[in-house]
Design a protein around this motif. Structure first.
Motif, PDB file in Angstrom:
ATOM      1  N   HIS A   8     -36.699  13.163  73.371  1.00 12.57           N
ATOM      2  CA  HIS A   8     -37.275  12.242  72.339  1.00 12.57           C
ATOM      3  C   HIS A   8     -36.503  10.743  72.427  1.00 12.57           C
ATOM      4  CE1 HIS A   8     -39.711  15.452  71.063  1.00 12.57           C
ATOM      5  NE2 HIS A   8     -38.539  16.404  71.223  1.00 12.57           N
ATOM      6  N   LEU A   9     -37.244  10.026  73.113  1.00 12.30           N
ATOM      7  CA  LEU A   9     -36.690   8.666  73.267  1.00 12.30           C
ATOM      8  C   LEU A   9     -37.459   7.256  72.734  1.00 12.30           C
ATOM      9  CD1 LEU A   9     -35.579   9.005  76.854  1.00 12.30           C
ATOM     10  CD2 LEU A   9     -34.183   9.278  74.982  1.00 12.30           C
ATOM     11  N   GLN A  10     -38.393   7.750  71.718  1.00  9.77           N
ATOM     12  CA  GLN A  10     -39.699   6.710  71.407  1.00  9.77           C
ATOM     13  C   GLN A  10     -38.904   5.674  70.391  1.00  9.77           C
ATOM     14  OE1 GLN A  10     -39.209  10.129  70.809  1.00  9.77           O
ATOM     15  NE2 GLN A  10     -39.911  10.441  68.508  1.00  9.77           N
ATOM     16  N   ARG A  11     -39.561   4.640  70.402  1.00  4.04           N
ATOM     17  CA  ARG A  11     -39.469   3.561  69.544  1.00  4.04           C
ATOM     18  C   ARG A  11     -37.989   3.026  69.788  1.00  4.04           C
ATOM     19  NH1 ARG A  11     -42.768   6.565  66.778  1.00  4.04           N
ATOM     20  NH2 ARG A  11     -41.071   7.512  65.408  1.00  4.04           N
ATOM     21  N   ASN A  35     -41.772   1.834  73.975  1.00  5.79           N
ATOM     22  CA  ASN A  35     -40.784   1.138  74.498  1.00  5.79           C
ATOM     23  C   ASN A  35     -41.029   0.033  75.516  1.00  5.79           C
ATOM     24  OD1 ASN A  35     -37.967   2.585  73.744  1.00  5.79           O
ATOM     25  ND2 ASN A  35     -39.364   4.303  74.352  1.00  5.79           N
ATOM     26  N   ASP A  36     -40.536  -0.564  76.476  1.00  5.24           N
ATOM     27  CA  ASP A  36     -41.063  -1.468  77.294  1.00  5.24           C
ATOM     28  C   ASP A  36     -40.919  -0.863  78.643  1.00  5.24           C
ATOM     29  OD1 ASP A  36     -42.228  -3.670  78.546  1.00  5.24           O
ATOM     30  OD2 ASP A  36     -40.171  -5.044  78.078  1.00  5.24           O
ATOM     31  N   LEU A  37     -41.332   0.262  78.988  1.00  2.00           N
ATOM     32  CA  LEU A  37     -41.185   0.883  80.343  1.00  2.00           C
ATOM     33  C   LEU A  37     -42.445   0.650  81.534  1.00  2.00           C
ATOM     34  CD1 LEU A  37     -39.916   4.302  79.067  1.00  2.00           C
ATOM     35  CD2 LEU A  37     -38.544   2.449  79.741  1.00  2.00           C
ATOM     36  N   ALA A  52     -47.168   6.388  75.672  1.00  4.96           N
ATOM     37  CA  ALA A  52     -48.189   5.350  75.054  1.00  4.96           C
ATOM     38  C   ALA A  52     -47.393   4.184  74.393  1.00  4.96           C
ATOM     39  CB  ALA A  52     -48.899   6.140  73.955  1.00  4.96           C
ATOM     40  N   GLY A  53     -48.174   2.929  74.358  1.00  3.84           N
ATOM     41  CA  GLY A  53     -47.214   1.981  73.965  1.00  3.84           C
ATOM     42  C   GLY A  53     -46.146   1.398  74.801  1.00  3.84           C
ATOM     43  N   ASN A  54     -46.228   1.812  75.969  1.00  3.30           N
ATOM     44  CA  ASN A  54     -45.480   1.051  77.335  1.00  3.30           C
ATOM     45  C   ASN A  54     -46.590   0.263  78.073  1.00  3.30           C
ATOM     46  OD1 ASN A  54     -42.669   2.104  77.152  1.00  3.30           O
ATOM     47  ND2 ASN A  54     -44.004   3.999  76.770  1.00  3.30           N
TER      48      ASN A  54
END
Length: 63
Positions: A8-11, A35-37, A52-54
């Motif tokens: 769990h590495l989110q945010r 993140n910015d992956l 999601a969000g990368n």
């Protein structure tokens, strides 16, 4: 990390390529959302993956 089951590495502020996790046979959950992956997700079958969000996921990472 061969016995890793959940990650769990989110945010966070992680930047760079997604890991190649194909050798993690016990992995069941990988969440690195927001993140910015970048790069293509490589995980064993059956892993629940949330990236999601990368904005760079699914495209090659800049060199």
């Amino acid at each position: 990390m061969a016995n890793l089951v959940e990650a769990h590495l989110q945010r966070n502020v992680f930047k760079g390529p997604l890991p190649d996790a194909t050798s993690l046979a016990n992995l069941r959950v990988f969440d690195a959302s927001d993140n910015d992956l970048c790069g293509v997700a490589k995980f064993p079958a059956g892993v629940t993956v949330n990236v999601a969000g990368n904005p760079g996921v699914g495209t090659p990472c800049p060199s």
